[in-house]
Design an enzyme around this catalytic site. Structure first.
Site, PDB file in Angstrom:
ATOM      1  N   CYS A   1     -44.632  23.630  29.699  1.00 30.82           N
ATOM      2  CA  CYS A   1     -45.989  24.180  29.744  1.00 30.82           C
ATOM      3  C   CYS A   1     -46.823  23.515  30.824  1.00 30.82           C
ATOM      4  O   CYS A   1     -47.896  23.995  31.176  1.00 30.82           O
ATOM      5  CB  CYS A   1     -46.655  24.028  28.387  1.00 30.82           C
TER       6      CYS A   1
ATOM      7  N   CYS B   1     -19.736  14.680  -5.119  1.00 31.94           N
ATOM      8  CA  CYS B   1     -20.152  13.596  -6.007  1.00 31.94           C
ATOM      9  C   CYS B   1     -19.870  13.958  -7.464  1.00 31.94           C
ATOM     10  O   CYS B   1     -20.076  13.154  -8.357  1.00 31.94           O
ATOM     11  CB  CYS B   1     -21.633  13.290  -5.825  1.00 31.94           C
TER      12      CYS B   1
ATOM     13  N   CYS C   1     -61.011  23.093   2.624  1.00 33.12           N
ATOM     14  CA  CYS C   1     -61.546  24.254   1.929  1.00 33.12           C
ATOM     15  C   CYS C   1     -60.454  24.899   1.072  1.00 33.12           C
ATOM     16  O   CYS C   1     -59.381  24.354   0.916  1.00 33.12           O
ATOM     17  CB  CYS C   1     -62.080  25.255   2.928  1.00 33.12           C
TER      18      CYS C   1
END
Lengths: 534, 199
Positions: A179, A275, A333
């Protein structure tokens, strides 16, 4: 907005790095024999006896499981996950011919759905796609040289000002993404470290410039960050988001287990991790046949309801309406954006509805007051009656769960018995029937345990009545007989061969009943017999 | 504090001092203690708004990881605004949360806050009561905001009608600010405000 309770995330499997600290994006490292089927993946099944490793519970008796459980799945180590990721990237790369780091970002944008990405790559405007995925289009080569403000007097070393630390540095120390925003190496390093270590962001670190959302690629991170602890965490974040975003992968939910499971279809089905933990791929809970995922989730939540933790959680958190992750609101908010990588839902904290309708009439949360409050009042009235019913099933469920924990003892004593029998001129293979019997005892217990959950949520109708009648004569009775026969079998020392046959007959019968019960429930699912209480 | 944070703040001070806005006495930043971790900001209410002529003081806390994490900013001066809590002064502004970028400075933060004062975002409210008034009774919102600016931020314009009502409640024995908050939240109806206060 904080995010809690992501039980699916494993503790911290770190990626294996090669000496250069490279993410190992080469094809050769992909392992060919990663496929384990049900049998070879679980060493505690089959005929070996290894009681220490053995867990009481559902990870046993494979040959008698239902047909659906035989579908293949793979257990992947962290390195194999990375290899898998590389394979996915390379597959796209063969077709798309883009830089690999770009492909990783694009694939992540599509939650690792290759087909969707390729479709978009060729069907629609590519530039639009790159914009959405926050990468600079690789087809435009000019942008990178977006003339940085170089202060170059003749003869002097060219310098630039870094916008973060506001100091003037030699241009050689400055770098940036495609950019064109450039910062000094120290600031980049600090920025990436903060993002990775504090914010826990890996896939979606954007350029440090204000308003620039171009994403940082792996190469840049590996080039600018040197601290091993940050790199390890970065690679963990990348793997983690790969697993979490990919529909066909999930982490084994066992704490500190770094394996992930891969299935061909992301449905509700049992998988067994290396496991030894056997769980449901769809909901990550322990395998819960015959109950469906949504019900077992409700049930487990209900069972936890009494704890103080639940009180705290219910007082301080809410669940994301889309992905159900538990959220604690710590400021700001009411407009919430879910931080879960694969969700990102916009919703209102007050009514948990979508945020969109709030946009123009922001507090139209009257819905909450009306429906929710009324529902709460109704629920309170019903709760007394419901409570008794719940306690009935819950007690039975809990009893079985407790007993299951004690089954370890049974295994130990059966092991003792078996050794004793071997000293009485019986071969190792001959005494295996006892262990098998306990295995079946355990699986019957598990099935029985879950039938209480199933029965609790069933609404009363003809079918549920049939089920309730069949239930006790099914696993309930079989369980009893099975355990009786084990004890009678083990105590009659002098008649080994007859007791052997007796025990085998019993457990075959019990297993048969268990299967019949499960088949009955599954038939019910197919024919829509079951109606649930809400 | 980390070196990078301190050197950044030092440089930013120069920037704020140099900037044009300071010349027009629009924004100001001062040190509170010697270690640069806490600052005091001040912004003037933007023209053509109810906040015009008021001086609003801000509490700015600089985190250890500044500038890679945003400063924590809160209004110390009481203000009536949909995106700022009338009780705590907490601010809901994206650049102070996830939209923060390391290349932003205290100057851009203060200017953004000034912009927020001029153009509220009632769809993402921090203070629901204020936001409702802003949407449903814009005139009353403007008057309330002017009144608060006058009382708390030494704004020039008084609203005599509101002053009177606050006085009445104060005479009943309520603390002045409590009375004002209640009246502001109850659309300046004396009856409703007394009800809530006694409620």
């Amino acid at each position: 907005m904080a995010q809690h309770g992501r039980s699916a995330a494993p503790a911290s499997p770190c990626l294996a790095m090669d000496s250069d600290g490279d993410l190992q994006y080469d094809e050769d490292s992909a392992d060919d024999d990663m496929v384990y089927d049900n049998d070879s993946g679980n060493e505690s099944s089959g005929d070996e006896v290894d009681f220490d490793e053995h867990r009481p519970g559902p990870s046993t008796a494979h040959e008698v499981e239902l047909a659906a459980e035989d579908a293949p799945f793979q257990v992947l180590s962290v390195q194999e996950i990375v290899d898998f990721m590389v394979v996915e990237i390379n597959e796209v790369n063969e077709v798309a011919q883009l830089p690999r780091t770009t492909i990783r970002i694009l694939l992540n944008h599509f939650n690792w759905d290759k087909e969707k990405l390729l479709e978009r790559l060729y069907d629609t405007d590519q530039e639009q796609l790159f914009l959405e995925a926050h990468v600079v289009s690789p087809h435009i080569t000019g942008t990178a040289s977006q003339a940085p403000r170089v202060n170059s007097r003749v003869g002097a070393v060219p310098t630039e000002e870094c916008e973060i630390c506001l100091t003037v540095r030699p241009s050689a120390e400055m770098s940036g993404l495609a950019c064109g925003h450039r910062f000094c190496a120290a600031c980049w390093c600090e920025y990436l470290t903060t993002k990775v270590m504090d914010d826990g962001v890996g896939q979606t670190i954007s350029c440090a410039a204000h308003g620039c959302d171009i994403l940082v690629d792996d190469e840049t991170v590996l080039r600018l960050v040197s601290e091993p602890r940050v790199l390890a965490r970065y690679q963990h974040l990348i793997t983690n988001s790969f697993v979490e975003c990919n529909r066909y992968l999930c982490w084994c939910p066992t704490p500190d287990c770094g394996y992930a499971l891969k299935v061909p279809n992301p449905d509700c089905r049992p998988v067994t991790c290396k496991c030894g933990h056997k769980f449901c791929f769809a909901c990550r809970e322990a395998w819960h046949d015959p109950v469906r995922c949504h019900l077992i989730k409700r049930w487990l939540k209900k069972c936890d309801d009494d704890s103080e933790t639940f009180n705290w959680i219910s007082a301080n958190t809410k669940e994301c309406p889309k992905c159900s992750v538990t959220i604690e609101k710590d400021g700001g908010c009411n407009h919430m954006v879910c931080k879960n990588q694969s969700c990102r839902a916009d919703f209102c904290w007050v009514c948990l509805g979508s945020w969109e309708p709030h946009g123009s009439s922001w507090y139209s949360c009257n819905r909450y007051d009306e429906d929710e409050a009324r529902a709460a009042r109704d629920a309170q009235e019903k709760s007394r009656a419901v409570l008794n019913r719940y306690l009935f099933y819950c007690n039975r469920y809990m009893n079985h769960m407790q007993s299951l924990k004690f089954e370890n003892k049974l295994y130990a004593s059966v092991k003792e018995k078996m050794e004793e029998m071997q000293q009485h001129n019986m071969s190792w293979i001959e005494v295996q029937f006892l262990k098998k019997a306990v295995d079946i005892l355990c699986s019957c217990r598990v099935t029985l345990m879950y039938t209480y959950v199933f029965a609790y949520y069933l609404r009363k109708n003809n079918q549920s009545a049939i089920f309730e009648v069949r239930e006790p004569e099914g696993p309930g009775a079989m369980h009893l007989r099975c355990s009786q026969s084990i004890w009678s079998g083990t105590s009659l020392r002098r008649t080994w061969s007859t007791s052997n046959r007796k025990v085998q007959d019993k457990y075959r019968y019990c297993e048969g009943r268990r299967k019949a019960l499960l088949e009955h429930v599954h038939e019910g699912y197919e024919r829509d017999w079951w109606v649930y209480n809400d | 504090m980390a070196n990078i944070a301190i050197s950044r703040i030092k440089r930013e001070f120069k920037e704020v001092i140099k900037s044009e806005e300071i010349a027009k006495s629009m924004i100001k930043v001062e040190l509170v203690n010697d270690n640069y971790s806490q600052l005091r900001g001040e912004i003037s209410g933007p023209p053509d708004t109810p906040y015009e002529g008021g001086h609003f003081v801000l509490d700015i806390k600089i985190p250890e990881t500044y500038p890679f994490n945003p400063p924590k900013v809160r209004f110390l001066t009481r203000i009536w605004h949909p995106n700022i809590s009338s009780v705590t002064g907490a601010i809901c502004l994206d650049i102070l949360k996830d939209q923060w970028a390391a290349a932003m400075t205290l100057r851009t933060v203060l200017l953004s806050l000034q912009a927020l004062m001029a153009a509220a975002e009632p769809d993402d409210p921090q203070d629901a009561v204020v936001a409702r008034q802003y949407k449903e009774r814009p005139d009353m919102f403007r008057n309330t905001a002017t009144h608060w600016t006058n009382k708390y931020a030494s704004g020039p314009k008084a609203v005599p009608e509101f002053d009177e009502k606050v006085c009445k409640l104060r005479d009943m024995g309520f603390e002045e600010h409590t009375a004002r908050s209640a009246l502001s939240s109850c659309e300046w109806s004396l009856e409703k405000a007394t009800e809530t206060l006694f409620g």
